[in-house]
Design a protein around this motif. Sequence first.
Motif, PDB file in Angstrom:
ATOM      1  N   VAL A 294       0.832  -0.924  -0.040  1.00 24.90           N
ATOM      2  CA  VAL A 294      -0.058   0.091   0.098  1.00 24.90           C
ATOM      3  C   VAL A 294       1.006   1.026   0.038  1.00 24.90           C
TER       4      VAL A 294
ATOM      5  N   ARG B  42       0.990   5.711  -0.841  1.00 26.74           N
ATOM      6  CA  ARG B  42       0.091   6.980  -1.611  1.00 26.74           C
ATOM      7  C   ARG B  42       1.042   7.489  -2.727  1.00 26.74           C
TER       8      ARG B  42
ATOM      9  N   TRP C 209      -4.637   6.095  -2.771  1.00 38.06           N
ATOM     10  CA  TRP C 209      -4.024   5.050  -2.116  1.00 38.06           C
ATOM     11  C   TRP C 209      -4.018   3.857  -3.104  1.00 38.06           C
TER      12      TRP C 209
ATOM     13  N   ARG D 186      -3.024   0.244  -3.773  1.00 35.56           N
ATOM     14  CA  ARG D 186      -3.051  -1.034  -3.275  1.00 35.56           C
ATOM     15  C   ARG D 186      -2.733  -2.239  -4.175  1.00 35.56           C
TER      16      ARG D 186
ATOM     17  N   ARG E   7      -7.588   9.808  -2.241  1.00 37.76           N
ATOM     18  CA  ARG E   7      -7.075  10.038  -0.772  1.00 37.76           C
ATOM     19  C   ARG E   7      -8.153  10.511   0.004  1.00 37.76           C
TER      20      ARG E   7
ATOM     21  N   GLU F  11     -10.148   7.953   2.485  1.00 35.94           N
ATOM     22  CA  GLU F  11      -9.879   7.412   3.606  1.00 35.94           C
ATOM     23  C   GLU F  11     -10.520   7.808   4.950  1.00 35.94           C
TER      24      GLU F  11
ATOM     25  N   GLY G  45      -6.189   2.434   3.491  1.00 34.58           N
ATOM     26  CA  GLY G  45      -4.704   2.961   3.643  1.00 34.58           C
ATOM     27  C   GLY G  45      -4.227   1.993   4.581  1.00 34.58           C
TER      28      GLY G  45
END
Length: 257
Positions: A130, A132, A150, A152, A167, A170, A177
């Motif tokens: 994970v 950013r 994010w 993944r 983002r 979240e 996240g």
Amino acid sequence: MFAMTAIADIHTPGRAGTLGAARDGGDTLRVVGGMAAGGEPPYKAIARALAADIANGVIPPGGQLPSETELRERHGGVARDTVRAAVAELARLGLTVTRQTVGTFVRTYDRAPVPLAVAVAGREAGVVDVRRAAPPAAVADLLPGVTSVWWRRAHHNGMITDSYYPRDLEDLVPDVGEPAALADPDALLQQAGIEVAERRVRLLGRIPTMAEETLLGTPPGTVLEEVTVVLVDGGGQAVAARVGLYPGDRFVIEHTL
């Protein structure tokens, strides 16, 4: 090419073409002045002959190619590097795999079925990375106006699933996240009050990047089946995107209409 005696249509995942084998009165390809008759490099002519043998079942799926020594003798004592280049050409076309210290074999395929609904669901398992990041260019087109996500990546059972969540999501779904695998990400969205009204799905086949080929351990010539889905809410806004990567020699995507 001269006196064409065998022509075979070779169909490999993502590639289709016609490969011909020219033989001069037997199993030997005639080489003149460093070039096979017809003006192509000798390794190409040898590769064409072997490809025809594969297509015609002379060398069956799983069967082993003749050794370097046999191939050199069969084709007029060509250089060892010429034979190696011919074998490498077959691998590039996705026709063979080489097992170190054992030999080169015709590829076989044992594909596991993956329902499209499962591929679209984006359920994660195994190792999850994970981070950013700014969305990759192809994903940015799917999530217009989103500048940070994010990202993944779940890698398990020989496949990759990349999921991209804006983002600001979240705050509603903190789990996006976290490094723990998301067993049912759509349920998490629903619990947060995000209703997915539409799933836009795109399927395509493509050659893997070098990084993907290394991560997945796919032989040369293997095509990836890419399943992309964009989750869209009732207002027409994209809320997430997923990209599943399935090696074409291991998986087949299925869907019933």
